[in-house]
Scaffold this active site. Structure first.
Site, PDB file in Angstrom:
ATOM      1  N   LYS A   2      -2.291  17.330  -5.995  1.00  9.79           N
ATOM      2  CA  LYS A   2      -1.636  17.269  -7.300  1.00  9.79           C
ATOM      3  C   LYS A   2      -0.831  18.542  -7.574  1.00  9.79           C
ATOM      4  CE  LYS A   2      -2.799  13.168  -8.746  1.00  9.79           C
ATOM      5  NZ  LYS A   2      -1.770  12.109  -8.914  1.00  9.79           N
ATOM      6  N   ASN A  26       2.959   6.426 -10.289  1.00 14.60           N
ATOM      7  CA  ASN A  26       1.655   6.467 -10.937  1.00 14.60           C
ATOM      8  C   ASN A  26       0.499   6.293  -9.961  1.00 14.60           C
ATOM      9  OD1 ASN A  26      -0.345   6.016 -13.246  1.00 14.60           O
ATOM     10  ND2 ASN A  26      -0.425   4.043 -12.188  1.00 14.60           N
ATOM     11  N   ASP A  53       0.876  -1.164   0.000  1.00 12.04           N
ATOM     12  CA  ASP A  53       0.000   0.000   0.000  1.00 12.04           C
ATOM     13  C   ASP A  53       0.917   1.219   0.000  1.00 12.04           C
ATOM     14  OD1 ASP A  53      -1.621   2.182   0.677  1.00 12.04           O
ATOM     15  OD2 ASP A  53      -2.874   1.008   2.031  1.00 12.04           O
ATOM     16  N   VAL A  54       0.820   2.060  -1.012  1.00 12.24           N
ATOM     17  CA  VAL A  54       1.772   3.173  -1.121  1.00 12.24           C
ATOM     18  C   VAL A  54       1.619   4.190  -0.001  1.00 12.24           C
ATOM     19  CG1 VAL A  54       2.039   2.951  -3.624  1.00 12.24           C
ATOM     20  CG2 VAL A  54       0.290   4.504  -2.699  1.00 12.24           C
ATOM     21  N   TYR A  70      -7.947  16.866  -3.755  1.00 15.79           N
ATOM     22  CA  TYR A  70      -7.202  16.244  -4.856  1.00 15.79           C
ATOM     23  C   TYR A  70      -6.381  17.294  -5.594  1.00 15.79           C
ATOM     24  CZ  TYR A  70      -6.473  13.674  -9.253  1.00 15.79           C
ATOM     25  OH  TYR A  70      -5.926  13.064 -10.367  1.00 15.79           O
TER      26      TYR A  70
END
Length: 256
Positions: free
Chosen positions: A157, A88, A61-62, A153
């Protein structure tokens, strides 16, 4: 017979078992890289790895820093140091800003930003020691402009784009490039599932929902994952050695 462009380079793709990640991993295999895919579902990782001809897979799990570092170390033990890292893995959740709880922001920062930091810090010392490396962060057009109802989000980003620029400056003389790719809405299984949910909830036609998604894209179409993979392959190659600190929009001419 000439070697393929990325022959001899170990590439690791996070979120490599579905959607854009699969297309990227498949393209890097085709370019001759030794490819490891990383994801959470071991069964799916094994299946995808076999289908695309990847050279291995690791599970983590990143958002779990220790697990992510351990998985990268496992991959390097088998195939050598990571020369091409494609960050990614990511996720998006929506909510009006005034209804967005603190844990929503923390989740978006954890999966979209902190995972990039953890993975990059794990592989960068080896890249610097070798005098060669490529770090490619899959960001979003949400890293270049604002969108309604996805403030967490968008914030995450934007942070990835800023991180990319700062890392590029610190590594510019070390043989390492760091770039971000910023796709618009891409035609993946996750997007199609999202469209289905909207159709079920609103009764609108699928074409109408997609048309709304791409309204800011002058080409009026979803981005194909292969287009993103093509850009990754270019950035990973020798021809892009002077390209660093860039945020490349793949969005049909959408104004940022």
């Amino acid at each position: 017979m000439a070697a393929l462009p990325l022959h001899g380079h170990h590439a690791l793709v996070t979120g490599g078992s579905r959607g854009i990640g699969v297309s990227i991993a498949k393209r890097l295999v085709g370019e001759g890289a030794t490819v490891t895919i990383l994801g959470r579902n071991q069964t799916r990782l094994e299946q995808v790895s076999h289908e695309i001809g990847a050279h291995g897979f690791v599970s983590a799990d990143v958002t779990d820093r220790d697990a992510l570092r351990a998985a990268i170390s496992e991959a390097e033990d088998v195939h050598g140091g990571v020369a091409i890292l494609v960050n990614n893995a990511g996720a998006a959740e929506s909510a009006p800003f005034l209804k967005a709880p603190p844990d929503l922001f923390q989740r978006m920062l954890s999966v979209n930003l902190e995972s990039v930091v953890t993975a990059s810090q794990a592989v960068l010392p080896g890249m610097i020691a070798e005098g060669y490396g490529r770090i490619i962060n899959i960001a979003s057009t949400a890293g270049l402009k604002g969108y309604r109802y996805v403030s967490a989000y968008v914030a995450a980003k934007h942070a990835v784009v800023g991180l990319t620029r700062a890392m590029a400056l610190e590594t510019a003389e070390k043989g390492v490039t760091v770039n971000a790719i910023c796709p618009g809405f891409a035609d993946t299984d996750l997007l199609r599932a999202s469209v289905e949910r909207i159709v079920e909830k609103t009764g609108r036609a699928e074409a109408e929902v997609i048309s709304e998604m791409v309204r800011d894209n002058p080409q009026k179409r979803l981005i194909e994952p292969e287009e993103i993979a093509d850009t990754v392959a270019w950035l990973a190659g020798e021809g892009a050695r002077s390209v660093t600190g860039q945020s490349i929009a793949i969005a049909g001419g959408e104004v940022m």
